[in-house]
Design a protein around this motif. Sequence first.
Motif, PDB file in Angstrom:
ATOM      1  N   ASP A  62       0.809  -1.025   0.154  1.00 31.04           N
ATOM      2  CA  ASP A  62      -0.008  -0.005   0.025  1.00 31.04           C
ATOM      3  C   ASP A  62       0.788   1.147   0.144  1.00 31.04           C
ATOM      4  O   ASP A  62       1.949   1.241   0.539  1.00 31.04           O
ATOM      5  CB  ASP A  62      -0.930   0.073   1.155  1.00 31.04           C
ATOM      6  CG  ASP A  62      -2.120  -0.913   0.984  1.00 31.04           C
ATOM      7  OD1 ASP A  62      -2.710  -0.873  -0.007  1.00 31.04           O
ATOM      8  OD2 ASP A  62      -2.717  -1.190   2.171  1.00 31.04           O
ATOM      9  N   ALA A  63       0.391   2.341  -0.865  1.00 29.58           N
ATOM     10  CA  ALA A  63       1.197   3.462  -0.891  1.00 29.58           C
ATOM     11  C   ALA A  63       0.485   4.666  -1.106  1.00 29.58           C
ATOM     12  O   ALA A  63      -0.748   4.632  -1.616  1.00 29.58           O
ATOM     13  CB  ALA A  63       2.177   3.440  -1.779  1.00 29.58           C
ATOM     14  N   ILE A  64       0.924   5.716  -0.614  1.00 28.92           N
ATOM     15  CA  ILE A  64       0.379   7.139  -1.159  1.00 28.92           C
ATOM     16  C   ILE A  64       1.254   7.913  -2.128  1.00 28.92           C
ATOM     17  O   ILE A  64       2.586   8.285  -2.091  1.00 28.92           O
ATOM     18  CB  ILE A  64       0.179   8.181   0.040  1.00 28.92           C
ATOM     19  CG1 ILE A  64      -0.796   7.481   1.088  1.00 28.92           C
ATOM     20  CG2 ILE A  64      -0.327   9.480  -0.252  1.00 28.92           C
ATOM     21  CD1 ILE A  64      -2.157   7.428   0.367  1.00 28.92           C
ATOM     22  N   LEU A  65       0.864   7.911  -3.344  1.00 31.58           N
ATOM     23  CA  LEU A  65       1.382   8.425  -4.431  1.00 31.58           C
ATOM     24  C   LEU A  65       1.323  10.013  -4.457  1.00 31.58           C
ATOM     25  O   LEU A  65       0.139  10.658  -4.384  1.00 31.58           O
ATOM     26  CB  LEU A  65       0.842   8.173  -5.927  1.00 31.58           C
ATOM     27  CG  LEU A  65       1.325   6.738  -6.320  1.00 31.58           C
ATOM     28  CD1 LEU A  65       0.293   6.497  -7.610  1.00 31.58           C
ATOM     29  CD2 LEU A  65       2.661   6.929  -6.970  1.00 31.58           C
ATOM     30  N   THR A  66       2.360  10.801  -4.193  1.00 33.42           N
ATOM     31  CA  THR A  66       2.427  12.162  -4.017  1.00 33.42           C
ATOM     32  C   THR A  66       2.830  13.009  -5.191  1.00 33.42           C
ATOM     33  O   THR A  66       2.649  13.982  -5.351  1.00 33.42           O
ATOM     34  CB  THR A  66       3.159  12.556  -2.886  1.00 33.42           C
ATOM     35  OG1 THR A  66       4.405  12.176  -2.904  1.00 33.42           O
ATOM     36  CG2 THR A  66       2.577  12.239  -1.398  1.00 33.42           C
ATOM     37  N   THR A  67       3.378  12.121  -6.142  1.00 34.71           N
ATOM     38  CA  THR A  67       3.987  12.567  -7.255  1.00 34.71           C
ATOM     39  C   THR A  67       3.448  11.675  -8.394  1.00 34.71           C
ATOM     40  O   THR A  67       3.788  10.474  -8.325  1.00 34.71           O
ATOM     41  CB  THR A  67       5.452  12.573  -7.483  1.00 34.71           C
ATOM     42  OG1 THR A  67       5.851  13.402  -6.255  1.00 34.71           O
ATOM     43  CG2 THR A  67       6.062  13.254  -8.922  1.00 34.71           C
ATOM     44  N   ILE A  68       2.603  12.154  -9.522  1.00 34.63           N
ATOM     45  CA  ILE A  68       1.949  11.552 -10.478  1.00 34.63           C
ATOM     46  C   ILE A  68       2.188  12.103 -12.013  1.00 34.63           C
ATOM     47  O   ILE A  68       1.891  13.391 -11.860  1.00 34.63           O
ATOM     48  CB  ILE A  68       0.501  11.218 -10.046  1.00 34.63           C
ATOM     49  CG1 ILE A  68       0.224  10.509  -8.921  1.00 34.63           C
ATOM     50  CG2 ILE A  68      -0.033  10.640 -11.573  1.00 34.63           C
ATOM     51  CD1 ILE A  68      -1.088  10.456  -8.465  1.00 34.63           C
ATOM     52  N   ASP A  84       0.836  11.210 -20.277  1.00 33.82           N
ATOM     53  CA  ASP A  84       0.719   9.874 -20.548  1.00 33.82           C
ATOM     54  C   ASP A  84       1.660   9.316 -19.600  1.00 33.82           C
ATOM     55  O   ASP A  84       2.814   9.527 -19.260  1.00 33.82           O
ATOM     56  CB  ASP A  84       0.927   9.172 -21.824  1.00 33.82           C
ATOM     57  CG  ASP A  84       0.149   9.690 -22.882  1.00 33.82           C
ATOM     58  OD1 ASP A  84      -0.878  10.380 -22.625  1.00 33.82           O
ATOM     59  OD2 ASP A  84       0.395   9.565 -24.091  1.00 33.82           O
ATOM     60  N   ALA A  85       1.063   7.895 -19.043  1.00 35.55           N
ATOM     61  CA  ALA A  85       1.817   7.427 -17.771  1.00 35.55           C
ATOM     62  C   ALA A  85       1.847   5.819 -17.985  1.00 35.55           C
ATOM     63  O   ALA A  85       1.042   5.382 -18.674  1.00 35.55           O
ATOM     64  CB  ALA A  85       1.209   7.691 -16.511  1.00 35.55           C
ATOM     65  N   THR A  86       2.990   5.273 -17.761  1.00 37.40           N
ATOM     66  CA  THR A  86       3.244   3.995 -17.936  1.00 37.40           C
ATOM     67  C   THR A  86       3.123   3.078 -16.575  1.00 37.40           C
ATOM     68  O   THR A  86       4.201   3.676 -15.740  1.00 37.40           O
ATOM     69  CB  THR A  86       4.319   3.281 -18.723  1.00 37.40           C
ATOM     70  OG1 THR A  86       4.407   3.833 -20.049  1.00 37.40           O
ATOM     71  CG2 THR A  86       4.892   1.892 -18.768  1.00 37.40           C
ATOM     72  N   ALA A 115       5.238   8.059 -19.526  1.00 40.70           N
ATOM     73  CA  ALA A 115       5.378   7.110 -20.634  1.00 40.70           C
ATOM     74  C   ALA A 115       6.487   7.486 -21.421  1.00 40.70           C
ATOM     75  O   ALA A 115       7.143   8.464 -21.550  1.00 40.70           O
ATOM     76  CB  ALA A 115       4.345   7.229 -21.507  1.00 40.70           C
ATOM     77  N   ALA A 116       7.294   6.264 -22.210  1.00 38.14           N
ATOM     78  CA  ALA A 116       8.250   6.501 -23.150  1.00 38.14           C
ATOM     79  C   ALA A 116       8.050   7.435 -24.077  1.00 38.14           C
ATOM     80  O   ALA A 116       7.101   7.769 -24.707  1.00 38.14           O
ATOM     81  CB  ALA A 116       8.781   5.136 -23.735  1.00 38.14           C
ATOM     82  N   GLY A 117       8.972   8.367 -24.380  1.00 35.88           N
ATOM     83  CA  GLY A 117       9.025   9.422 -25.336  1.00 35.88           C
ATOM     84  C   GLY A 117       8.422  10.731 -24.606  1.00 35.88           C
ATOM     85  O   GLY A 117       8.438  11.700 -25.308  1.00 35.88           O
ATOM     86  N   GLU A 148       8.137  14.815 -19.803  1.00 36.70           N
ATOM     87  CA  GLU A 148       7.834  15.059 -18.531  1.00 36.70           C
ATOM     88  C   GLU A 148       8.977  14.595 -17.499  1.00 36.70           C
ATOM     89  O   GLU A 148       9.049  13.164 -17.656  1.00 36.70           O
ATOM     90  CB  GLU A 148       6.387  14.518 -18.098  1.00 36.70           C
ATOM     91  CG  GLU A 148       5.930  14.876 -16.726  1.00 36.70           C
ATOM     92  CD  GLU A 148       4.472  14.363 -16.551  1.00 36.70           C
ATOM     93  OE1 GLU A 148       3.901  14.648 -15.504  1.00 36.70           O
ATOM     94  OE2 GLU A 148       4.060  13.783 -17.037  1.00 36.70           O
ATOM     95  N   LYS A 149       9.164  15.181 -16.600  1.00 40.51           N
ATOM     96  CA  LYS A 149      10.000  14.470 -15.484  1.00 40.51           C
ATOM     97  C   LYS A 149       9.581  14.919 -14.176  1.00 40.51           C
ATOM     98  O   LYS A 149       9.205  15.851 -13.798  1.00 40.51           O
ATOM     99  CB  LYS A 149      11.683  15.420 -15.613  1.00 40.51           C
ATOM    100  CG  LYS A 149      12.318  15.194 -17.106  1.00 40.51           C
ATOM    101  CD  LYS A 149      12.722  14.082 -17.129  1.00 40.51           C
ATOM    102  CE  LYS A 149      13.547  13.815 -18.460  1.00 40.51           C
ATOM    103  NZ  LYS A 149      14.025  12.506 -18.641  1.00 40.51           N
TER     104      LYS A 149
END
Length: 313
Positions: A182-188, A192-194, A289-291, A294-295
């Motif tokens: 379980d986790a809390i994502l604070t950076t998303i 596009d995301a993989t 996502a690849a390409g 975004e950083k």
Amino acid sequence: MKSRVLSMLFALLLVVGIWPVGLGSVRAQSDEIDTEALISVTLPAGSLPSAPAFLRLVRITLDPGATSVAHTHPGPELGRIESGVISVTVNGPASVKQRSSKPKDPFEAIESGKATTLDRGDQVLYPAGTEIEFTNTDEDPAEVLAIVVLPASEGHPDLITYTEATPTDASFKGVTSEVLGDAILTTIPGKDATITLDRIQLQAGQSLPGSGNPVLFSVESGDFQFSVSGGQVQISHKREPGPQTDVPEDENIKLRSGDAVFFPNGVRTTSRGENSAELDLLRVIVAPAAGSDEKLSQDGRGAIRFKAPAAAD
């Protein structure tokens, strides 16, 4: 108090399914680490909830003939059939990738309202809002590894909505969930995301691989004792599901099978010591996502120190 509230919210997910995904067991070497690719799904911008968000890795087991309760989630759900045969029926968009597919092959749409059979190694993706119901149609138990990402901001919608009558304990007969992280994502990613899930096997003396993106490690077997030397680090325990607040520096942590550690801003490659033993892990990474240009921010990137196991261990 915050930790208790988060744990209560995550308890709602214990009976929730996360579902089958298909891609054959692909083995690849990465920095000499034995890696088995299990899930790789690229989601278009807007598919993931905004930060903060809940991330859960779970193993779901269905006895022969067992059926899940039809439900929806306010975030995407993806998974992989680990064993057995499962029949999935959806109301809304969903897609699958069979185990025989190549890594770059696209997912294929599931026909809404029609049962789709998934076998070991198949992958599946359910976007937010799609109604899901599945049944073990085999004579042996079936297992699914699944990931769900759900909104966690104040005033978020229900994490699960049952689409028929309120279920009872009998409704879940033959369906069990084992939370593996379980986790809390604070950076998303905002574009596009993989999301990837793989199984890595560290040999004696091999370092824990680093990541510049949010990464969760769930222990399958082996010794994982450490203390935090910097950055943000979360842990979760199988015996007490739910993410915990950031671990303070220098606190000694020991993870057992089913426990997990999450680095919301990534982690540095970390030596486990020349005398470290084998360690088997499941790894979830959420990345642009690849390409993509975004950083994600690495402010607060995690840093830990592994500890040698005590003689009694």
